[in-house]
Motif scaffolding. Structure first.
Motif, PDB file in Angstrom:
ATOM      1  N   MET A   1       0.796  -1.227   0.000  1.00  0.00           N
ATOM      2  CA  MET A   1       0.000   0.000   0.000  1.00  0.00           C
ATOM      3  C   MET A   1       0.835   1.287   0.000  1.00  0.00           C
ATOM      4  O   MET A   1       0.393   2.290  -0.574  1.00  0.00           O
ATOM      5  CB  MET A   1      -1.003   0.005   1.162  1.00  0.00           C
ATOM      6  CG  MET A   1      -2.160  -0.974   0.990  1.00  0.00           C
ATOM      7  SD  MET A   1      -2.938  -0.936  -0.651  1.00  0.00           S
ATOM      8  CE  MET A   1      -3.813   0.625  -0.574  1.00  0.00           C
ATOM      9  N   PRO A   2       2.008   1.329   0.631  1.00  0.00           N
ATOM     10  CA  PRO A   2       2.747   2.602   0.576  1.00  0.00           C
ATOM     11  C   PRO A   2       2.957   3.112  -0.845  1.00  0.00           C
ATOM     12  O   PRO A   2       2.671   4.276  -1.140  1.00  0.00           O
ATOM     13  CB  PRO A   2       4.063   2.256   1.281  1.00  0.00           C
ATOM     14  CG  PRO A   2       3.654   1.236   2.305  1.00  0.00           C
ATOM     15  CD  PRO A   2       2.618   0.387   1.603  1.00  0.00           C
TER      16      PRO A   2
ATOM     17  N   GLY B   1       5.230  -0.790   5.310  1.00  0.00           N
ATOM     18  CA  GLY B   1       4.208  -1.481   6.097  1.00  0.00           C
ATOM     19  C   GLY B   1       4.839  -2.406   7.123  1.00  0.00           C
ATOM     20  O   GLY B   1       6.045  -2.685   7.094  1.00  0.00           O
TER      21      GLY B   1
ATOM     22  N   VAL C   1       4.389  -5.711   7.679  1.00  0.00           N
ATOM     23  CA  VAL C   1       4.870  -7.036   7.264  1.00  0.00           C
ATOM     24  C   VAL C   1       6.228  -6.892   6.577  1.00  0.00           C
ATOM     25  O   VAL C   1       7.165  -7.659   6.841  1.00  0.00           O
ATOM     26  CB  VAL C   1       3.852  -7.731   6.331  1.00  0.00           C
ATOM     27  CG1 VAL C   1       4.395  -9.068   5.836  1.00  0.00           C
ATOM     28  CG2 VAL C   1       2.530  -7.954   7.067  1.00  0.00           C
TER      29      VAL C   1
HETATM   30  C1  TPP Z   1       9.120 -11.300  -1.204  1.00  0.00           C
HETATM   31  C2  TPP Z   1       7.659 -11.110  -1.327  1.00  0.00           C
HETATM   32  N1  TPP Z   1       6.838 -12.012  -0.738  1.00  0.00           N
HETATM   33  C3  TPP Z   1       5.498 -11.853  -0.827  1.00  0.00           C
HETATM   34  C4  TPP Z   1       4.966 -10.779  -1.487  1.00  0.00           C
HETATM   35  C5  TPP Z   1       3.454 -10.623  -1.570  1.00  0.00           C
HETATM   36  N2  TPP Z   1       3.025  -9.453  -0.783  1.00  0.00           N
HETATM   37  C6  TPP Z   1       2.701  -8.291  -1.384  1.00  0.00           C
HETATM   38  S1  TPP Z   1       2.182  -7.144  -0.321  1.00  0.00           S
HETATM   39  C7  TPP Z   1       2.364  -8.177   0.992  1.00  0.00           C
HETATM   40  C8  TPP Z   1       1.971  -7.723   2.377  1.00  0.00           C
HETATM   41  C9  TPP Z   1       2.659  -6.484   2.794  1.00  0.00           C
HETATM   42  O1  TPP Z   1       2.182  -6.072   4.053  1.00  0.00           O
HETATM   43  P1  TPP Z   1       2.667  -4.722   4.694  1.00  0.00           P
HETATM   44  O2  TPP Z   1       4.099  -4.545   4.460  1.00  0.00           O
HETATM   45  O3  TPP Z   1       2.195  -4.705   6.093  1.00  0.00           O
HETATM   46  O4  TPP Z   1       1.939  -3.608   3.820  1.00  0.00           O
HETATM   47  P2  TPP Z   1       0.371  -3.311   3.705  1.00  0.00           P
HETATM   48  O5  TPP Z   1      -0.204  -4.283   2.704  1.00  0.00           O
HETATM   49  O6  TPP Z   1      -0.250  -3.472   5.033  1.00  0.00           O
HETATM   50  O7  TPP Z   1       0.332  -1.921   3.178  1.00  0.00           O
HETATM   51  C10 TPP Z   1       2.837  -9.408   0.575  1.00  0.00           C
HETATM   52  C11 TPP Z   1       3.088 -10.538   1.477  1.00  0.00           C
HETATM   53  C12 TPP Z   1       5.879  -9.880  -2.097  1.00  0.00           C
HETATM   54  N3  TPP Z   1       5.459  -8.815  -2.776  1.00  0.00           N
HETATM   55  N4  TPP Z   1       7.204 -10.063  -1.978  1.00  0.00           N
END
Ligand code: TPP
Ligand code: MG
Length: 572
Positions: free
Chosen positions: A400-401, A450, A452
């Protein structure tokens, strides 16, 4: 027989040539087999050697540093899975066209495939992601071989930079003993060229200011779509100037550096969600520069158009998932724009540009009214673009960022430089890459990330601590992958939560404390501004955490899109 003296003489010449080619930085990681490479890099005058424990971090750090400086960065590691840990950064570098020189230590041939420890098959380990692979072999430090080593270093640096820039991989077998038992002999079997010139020079021929003629016919109803181009920091301004001169609306992703000037349309993502407006604003010509922006509505709109679509890219990259591009111009984009300016000056219909600009103002007002004064995920993105000084670099994480930045950042003529890992869109290595950008020493770096993605790459904070780097991390903590809450999978109940959203309940204050970083919570917009300013002034690492709710965030985005749709239809 080669001994350690031969190895070190050859590597000394190699590293010296890297510096002569303009390489200023190298990343190391610990190990035994890699000792000669690591010590040679660390002892080369003119080379800053950045030590990392984790090779995945080292690789992404090198990537961020190379992105920020445009210079190839060397990254060295020991044999075995250590070399495999570099794979994600090598892949990202290949996809995003970032120059890296990967130096993997290996066992000599007699120790391969015979049960010797820490030995894997490293030949062409990165597959097609490496632009060039060399099995360097073991050699005596004869004048001929030292000369070859000098040429090899030059070839590695120039290959990483040439054509589409990217990673090169040199696999270096090393025999024991791995350390010298005395100083290297005086003199070099093949000294470098006089005056510090590289063994093989590669003067960059500047792009001509004017290309003779570029066959793109002017059109009254044209638009420019600008995406990521991290290589030419002056391109954004050139695009804005061209858009102003031609009166073509400029739909610029912040990663293009071109969201500026009087023709900038900042809110195309929200506008093009409105079907009647997307249908009304059909251009005859689309000039696409840089990567395709992330925005889904923009991509869908481009795919639906019955228009001439022309791509400008230094290497003619084929960025056309919908198969609608009619012309590819493989030339320096800035020079191409310069060549097009005279013919396209005032070609755009003023009413057409004004229609776009009026819609953009309508969207901006509707967005501001909907977001109100609350601190929300969209507001964080808008604030960062608004608040950061021009000399800052904003490193934006995937998920999302990057999307919120594209949707909500206003146009700004002197905005910060924006970087992101958009080659393969991974959430891995983001902290490390931002630290690499910070290590370039060209202004403060703020990472927008984010929870994660931060949890994934927390280990990179060890490098920040060991290397004494400054980084402000603006953490948007919605306890999971908030992006997935926008997707149909989010209706899959507990399985969705556990396996896709992946909430973790981490207390990031404790994570910050482990690495000696500061941590602050920002509960409202004014606290975010205050903490941001404090973090930028403080040095070291600060995590400024903003807590949000995933479900409320989806609802807010939908309210924004609805409000923009309603406002543009009222204005119609
Ligand atoms: C190495 C890798 N693994 C899995 C993904 C799939 N993926 C895309 S966004 C995301 C979640 C990200 O969560 P967060 O960083 O909290 O951001 P938010 O979606 O809450 O903005 C994942 C697991 C990816 N892009 N890259
Ligand atoms: Mg999240």
């Amino acid at each position: 027989m080669t001994d350690a003296t031969d190895t070190y003489l050859l590597l000394r010449a190699f590293c010296e040539e890297l510096v002569r080619c303009g390489v200023t930085d190298a990343c190391t990681s610990p190990g035994s087999r890699s000792t000669p490479i690591v010590l040679s890099l660390a002892r080369t005058p003119g080379l800053r050697a950045w030590s990392h424990v984790d090779e995945r971090v080292a690789g992404f750090f090198a990537l961020g540093l190379a992105k920020r400086t445009g210079r190839p960065v060397a990254v060295a590691c020991t044999s075995g899975t250590a070399a495999a840990e570099l794979a994600p950064a090598v892949i990202e570098a290949a996809e995003a066209r970032v120059p890296l020189i990967v130096l993997t230590a290996d066992r000599p041939p007699e120790l391969r495939d015979v049960g010797a420890g820490q030995t894997i098959d490293q030949i062409k380990l990165y597959g097609a992601a490496a632009k060039w692979f060399v099995e360097v072999g073991t050699h005596e430090a004869t004048p001929e071989r030292v000369r070859w080593m000098r040429a090899l270093a030059c070839r590695a640096a120039w290959t990483a930079l040439d054509g589409p820039p990217g990673p090169v991989h040199l696999n270096l077998p090393l025999r024991e003993p791995l350390v010298l038992d005395g100083p290297l002999p005086d003199g070099d079997p093949c000294p470098g060229r006089a005056d510090g010139r590289p063994w093989v020079a590669h003067p960059v021929v500047p792009a001509p200011d004017e290309l003779p003629h570029v066959p793109v016919a002017p059109a009254p109803r044209a638009v420019i779509v600008a995406g990521r181009d991290e290589r030419d920091p002056a391109l954004g301004e050139a695009l804005a100037a061209f858009a102003a001169a031609s009166r073509y609306p400029l739909l610029a992703d912040p990663l293009s550096g071109a969201r500026r000037g009087p023709a900038a349309i900042a809110h195309y993502d929200a506008l093009l969600r409105d079907e009647p407006l997307a249908a009304e604003l059909q251009p005859e010509l689309v000039l696409r520069v840089g990567d395709l922006p992330t925005s889904k509505p923009l991509r869908a709109w481009l795919a639906s158009l019955d228009a001439e679509q022309v791509t400008l890219d230094a290497e003619g990259a084929w960025h056309d998932p919908a198969g609608v591009v009619s012309e590819r111009i493989a030339a320096n984009p800035r020079a191409t724009l310069a060549a097009l300016t005279a013919e396209h000056r005032d070609a755009g219909d003023p009413a057409w540009l004004e229609r776009w600009r009026a819609a953009d103002r309508t969207a901006a007002d509707a967005i501001a009214a909907t977001l109100g004064d609350e601190l929300s995920e969209p507001r964080v993105a808008a604030e960062l673009i608004d608040a950061l000084p021009p000399e800052a670099t904003l490193f934006v994480a995937a998920s999302m960022p990057i999307r919120d930045l594209e949707t909500f950042a206003a146009a700004r003529d002197d905005g910060p430089r924006v970087l992101s890992n958009r080659g393969a869109n991974g959430i891995d290595g983001t902290v490390a890459a931002a630290l690499g950008a910070a290590a370039a020493g060209e202004g403060p770096v703020v990472l927008h990330i984010g929870d994660v993605a931060l949890a994934y790459d927390l280990g990179a904070l060890l490098s920040a601590r060991r290397l004494g780097l400054d980084l402000t991390i603006v953490l948007v903590n919605n306890d999971g992958g908030g992006i997935f809450d926008f997707l149909p999978v989010s209706r899959e109940g507990a399985d969705y939560e556990r396996h896709v959203a992946t909430p973790h309940g981490l207390d990031f204050a404790q994570a910050a404390a482990l690495y000696g970083a500061r941590h602050a919570l920002a509960a409202d917009v004014s606290a975010l501004r205050t903490e941001l300013a404090r973090a930028l002034g403080a040095g070291g690492v600060t995590v400024v955490e903003v807590r949000t709710q995933r479900a409320a965030n989806v609802a807010l985005h939908r309210r924004v899109w609805d409000a923009v749709g309603a406002a543009v239809s009222r204005a119609r």
